[in-house]
Design a protein around this motif. Structure first.
Motif, mmCIF file in Angstrom:
data_model
loop_
_atom_site.group_PDB
_atom_site.id
_atom_site.type_symbol
_atom_site.label_atom_id
_atom_site.label_comp_id
_atom_site.label_asym_id
_atom_site.label_seq_id
_atom_site.Cartn_x
_atom_site.Cartn_y
_atom_site.Cartn_z
ATOM 1 N N PHE A 114 0.818 -1.217 0.000
ATOM 2 C CA PHE A 114 0.000 0.000 0.000
ATOM 3 C C PHE A 114 0.856 1.273 0.000
ATOM 4 N N ALA A 115 2.123 1.126 0.379
ATOM 5 C CA ALA A 115 3.042 2.257 0.145
ATOM 6 C C ALA A 115 3.189 2.447 -1.364
ATOM 7 N N LEU A 117 0.954 1.819 -3.682
ATOM 8 C CA LEU A 117 -0.265 2.496 -4.159
ATOM 9 C C LEU A 117 -0.164 3.997 -3.872
ATOM 10 N N SER A 118 0.272 4.325 -2.661
ATOM 11 C CA SER A 118 0.356 5.737 -2.260
ATOM 12 C C SER A 118 1.446 6.470 -3.031
ATOM 13 N N ARG A 119 2.579 5.767 -3.252
ATOM 14 C CA ARG A 119 3.695 6.376 -3.994
ATOM 15 C C ARG A 119 3.247 6.746 -5.410
ATOM 16 N N VAL A 120 2.540 5.812 -6.051
ATOM 17 C CA VAL A 120 2.078 6.057 -7.421
ATOM 18 C C VAL A 120 1.046 7.202 -7.430
ATOM 19 N N ALA A 121 0.186 7.219 -6.416
ATOM 20 C CA ALA A 121 -0.782 8.321 -6.317
ATOM 21 C C ALA A 121 -0.054 9.653 -6.228
ATOM 22 N N ALA A 122 0.992 9.686 -5.388
ATOM 23 C CA ALA A 122 1.746 10.928 -5.233
ATOM 24 C C ALA A 122 2.425 11.300 -6.548
ATOM 25 N N ASP A 123 2.976 10.296 -7.244
ATOM 26 C CA ASP A 123 3.624 10.578 -8.536
ATOM 27 C C ASP A 123 2.624 11.197 -9.518
ATOM 28 N N ILE A 124 1.406 10.642 -9.539
ATOM 29 C CA ILE A 124 0.386 11.224 -10.434
ATOM 30 C C ILE A 124 0.103 12.662 -9.985
ATOM 31 N N GLY A 125 0.068 12.857 -8.681
ATOM 32 C CA GLY A 125 -0.142 14.208 -8.151
ATOM 33 C C GLY A 125 0.952 15.165 -8.575
ATOM 34 N N GLN A 143 -4.709 2.672 3.684
ATOM 35 C CA GLN A 143 -4.004 2.140 2.516
ATOM 36 C C GLN A 143 -3.513 3.263 1.603
ATOM 37 N N ALA A 144 -4.155 4.408 1.674
ATOM 38 C CA ALA A 144 -3.733 5.555 0.863
ATOM 39 C C ALA A 144 -3.083 6.638 1.739
ATOM 40 N N GLY A 145 -2.873 6.316 3.015
ATOM 41 C CA GLY A 145 -2.448 7.334 3.984
ATOM 42 C C GLY A 145 -1.079 7.940 3.701
ATOM 43 N N LEU A 146 -0.186 7.159 3.079
ATOM 44 C CA LEU A 146 1.149 7.721 2.826
ATOM 45 C C LEU A 146 1.150 8.720 1.672
ATOM 46 N N ALA A 147 0.111 8.721 0.847
ATOM 47 C CA ALA A 147 0.129 9.608 -0.330
ATOM 48 C C ALA A 147 0.277 11.088 0.063
ATOM 49 N N PRO A 148 -0.540 11.593 1.006
ATOM 50 C CA PRO A 148 -0.331 12.994 1.402
ATOM 51 C C PRO A 148 1.060 13.226 1.978
ATOM 52 N N ALA A 149 1.622 12.207 2.673
ATOM 53 C CA ALA A 149 2.964 12.372 3.252
ATOM 54 C C ALA A 149 4.023 12.432 2.149
ATOM 55 N N GLY A 206 -1.140 10.203 7.021
ATOM 56 C CA GLY A 206 -2.124 10.928 6.208
ATOM 57 C C GLY A 206 -2.836 12.000 7.022
ATOM 58 N N LEU A 207 -3.180 11.649 8.260
ATOM 59 C CA LEU A 207 -3.905 12.612 9.103
ATOM 60 C C LEU A 207 -3.010 13.793 9.466
ATOM 61 N N TRP A 208 -1.726 13.514 9.580
ATOM 62 C CA TRP A 208 -0.784 14.588 9.913
ATOM 63 C C TRP A 208 -0.509 15.475 8.689
#
Ligand code: ADP
Length: 486
Positions: A114-115, A117-125, A143-149, A206-208
């Motif tokens: 899930f890191a 998944l989040s890494r790829v989300a961030a890359d798209i961002g 599962q998506a929490g690392l994306a904002p980080a 993600g919450l932080w």
């Protein structure tokens, strides 16, 4: 120009579902279309997902994504839902449930899965897909929490980030030794960062890091800021109260519509409810082996059988329910002790209690259409969908006053009955005595036909679809995008 939103989720109805998260991830993007939003949803390429795509086009590739090659596929799912599917066979080409082995137990590399998944989300961002650079990244659950980080630590221009909590009980984490492998900088391991009680917390991260936090009801948004409801995150959430809000979920009114529901013995509308609903009650009593008797009040339950749902309280109070001369039909699966307990109750009370252990979509609809009242005694409930279905189907909800249950059911007390606005009954959570008292109050009201029909009509008129919630999400996304542009 429409606002571009990248929604990131680990499950999505109708492709892959283990819980309410999938329902929301599948329904919200469709509803947001009416709000002039261009939403793409990033999900993992589990076999169940890949097998059901027929127009998938590769749009990006990764030579080494957490130990293997991967591709990003663009595809369209049912109802025109726009997907970005992360096809990473070394992480997601596995049988069964998205999170657990078939033999039980979580996949040991869930942090890496899930890191990724989040890494790829961030890359798209950050612009990996020039044709779709999102204004907003909407991360669902741990599962998506690392994306904002990841976006926070990337520095530079980035989309606005929104972290949505569907259930704080699932937080995701791993040992600090994985920090480098997850691609996080050493200084991220801090209280003001991804550190969480001596480990790395995915939801915590993600919450932080997120610009905004939402959860799935206003009451749950308050409860999770307390030490009792915060499950370890209460302190952090209190510091972020200014950006935290609650938005109730909707239900899919195409799937849940008593006027067209193919699972029912007889379909009905609010106008025909008083007469036609009885046909569904008879069919349900027959199917569940209950005594067919319109004079018996029928309580229904459709639920996971877990501690959260408080059904142990109901099991203890079955004698009180039987004293009301009522019947109980229960559909659920989960805790083996609870399953055995309800099956034993059925055996001891033939014709009065009907129990089905398992997952059965059709029976769930029939219980909503045939039982007089639906009991939801949850100890905590972020939003809850079954009580929304119950309102829509004229099964009067009898619910614990917690989270989204408190926000969606108007308790039939003296004032609300006098004003003619009540839709159900509420009781103090985690109390068998209060549950028993609520069942008694429900039975008394059921015998007062005009009063009961008023509750049913009010419930069926209550807005439970996605239009209102989508408007709230859209307003939040627009305000955040504006703020980041400004
Ligand atoms: P949670 O997501 O915590 O399980 P919700 O009330 O938010 O609880 O959503 C549960 C959804 O799953 C509802 O749509 C409900 O009808 C459905 N459901 C739960 N248990 C069963 C079951 N045993 N069979 C069929 N549907 C079920």
């Amino acid at each position: 120009m429409p606002l571009r939103v990248l929604s990131v989720a680990s499950e999505l109805y109708p492709l892959i579902k283990t819980g309410g998260l999938a329902d929301v991830a599948g329904a919200l993007p469709l509803a947001l279309r009416h709000e002039d939003m261009d939403v793409r949803t990033l999900i993992p390429g589990y076999p169940a997902v890949l097998h059901r795509l027929d127009d998938a086009q590769p749009v990006h590739s990764f030579d080494n994504l957490f130990g293997g090659q991967a591709r990003l596929l663009a595809a369209t799912a049912a109802m025109g839902l726009e997907l970005l599917v992360l096809d990473a066979p070394h992480l997601f080409d596995r049988p069964g449930n998205p999170y657990r082995r078939e033999s039980g137990g979580d996949w040991p590399d869930n942090p890496q899965r899930f890191a990724a998944l989040s890494r790829v989300a961030a890359d798209i961002g950050l612009g990996a897909l020039p044709s779709f650079v999102p204004d907003i990244l909407h991360a669902h659950d741990w599962q998506a929490g690392l994306a904002p980080a990841y976006l926070h630590y990337a520095g530079g221009p980035r989309p606005g980030t929104v972290m949505t909590v569907h259930n704080l009980a699932f937080q995701g984490g791993c040992p600090p030794s994985l920090l480098g492998e997850l691609g996080l900088p050493p200084h991220a391991y801090a209280i003001d960062g991804v550190e969480y009680y001596g480990g790395i917390g995915f939801l915590k991260a993600g919450l932080w890091a997120a610009d905004r936090i939402t959860t799935v009801s206003p009451s749950y948004a308050l409860e999770i800021q307390t030490d009792a409801g915060g499950m370890g995150l209460g302190g952090l959430l209190r510091t972020r109260a200014g950006v935290l809000s609650g938005i109730i979920n909707g239900i899919d009114e195409d799937v849940w519509n008593p006027a067209t529901d193919p699972h029912l013995a007889a379909t009905y509308t609010p106008a025909t409810c008083a007469t036609t609903r009885a046909v569904n009650k008879v069919a349900l009593q027959q199917r569940q082996g209950l005594e067919v008797d319109p004079r018996r009040m029928l309580f229904g339950v459709v639920s996971r059988l877990e501690w959260q749902k408080g059904l142990d309280l109901l099991l203890d109070r079955i004698p009180a329910l039987l004293e009301l001369r009522a019947q109980l039909v229960l559909l659920g699966a989960g805790d083996p002790g609870l399953q055995a307990g309800f099956l034993a109750a059925q055996q001891a009370n033939p014709g009065r209690i009907g129990v089905t252990i398992g997952y059965d979509e059709s029976l769930a609809h029939q219980i909503q259409a045939g039982s007089d009242a639906l009991v939801v005694p949850s100890r905590f409930e972020p939003c809850g969908l079954t009580q929304l279905c119950a309102l829509h189907y004229g099964a009067v909800p009898v619910v614990a006053r917690a989270g989204g249950l408190a926000d969606t059911v108007i308790d039939a007390n003296e004032a609300s009955l006098a004003a003619g606005v009540a839709t159900g009954l509420q009781f103090q959570p985690d109390s068998g005595d209060q549950l028993a008292a609520a069942l008694g109050r429900a039975a008394a009201l059921w015998h007062d036909r005009p009063a009961w029909q008023r509750l049913q009509q009010n419930g069926m008129a209550a807005p439970v679809g996605w239009t209102g919630p989508a408007r709230h999400y859209a307003a939040l996304f627009r305000a955040l995008a504006e703020e980041r542009r400004g």
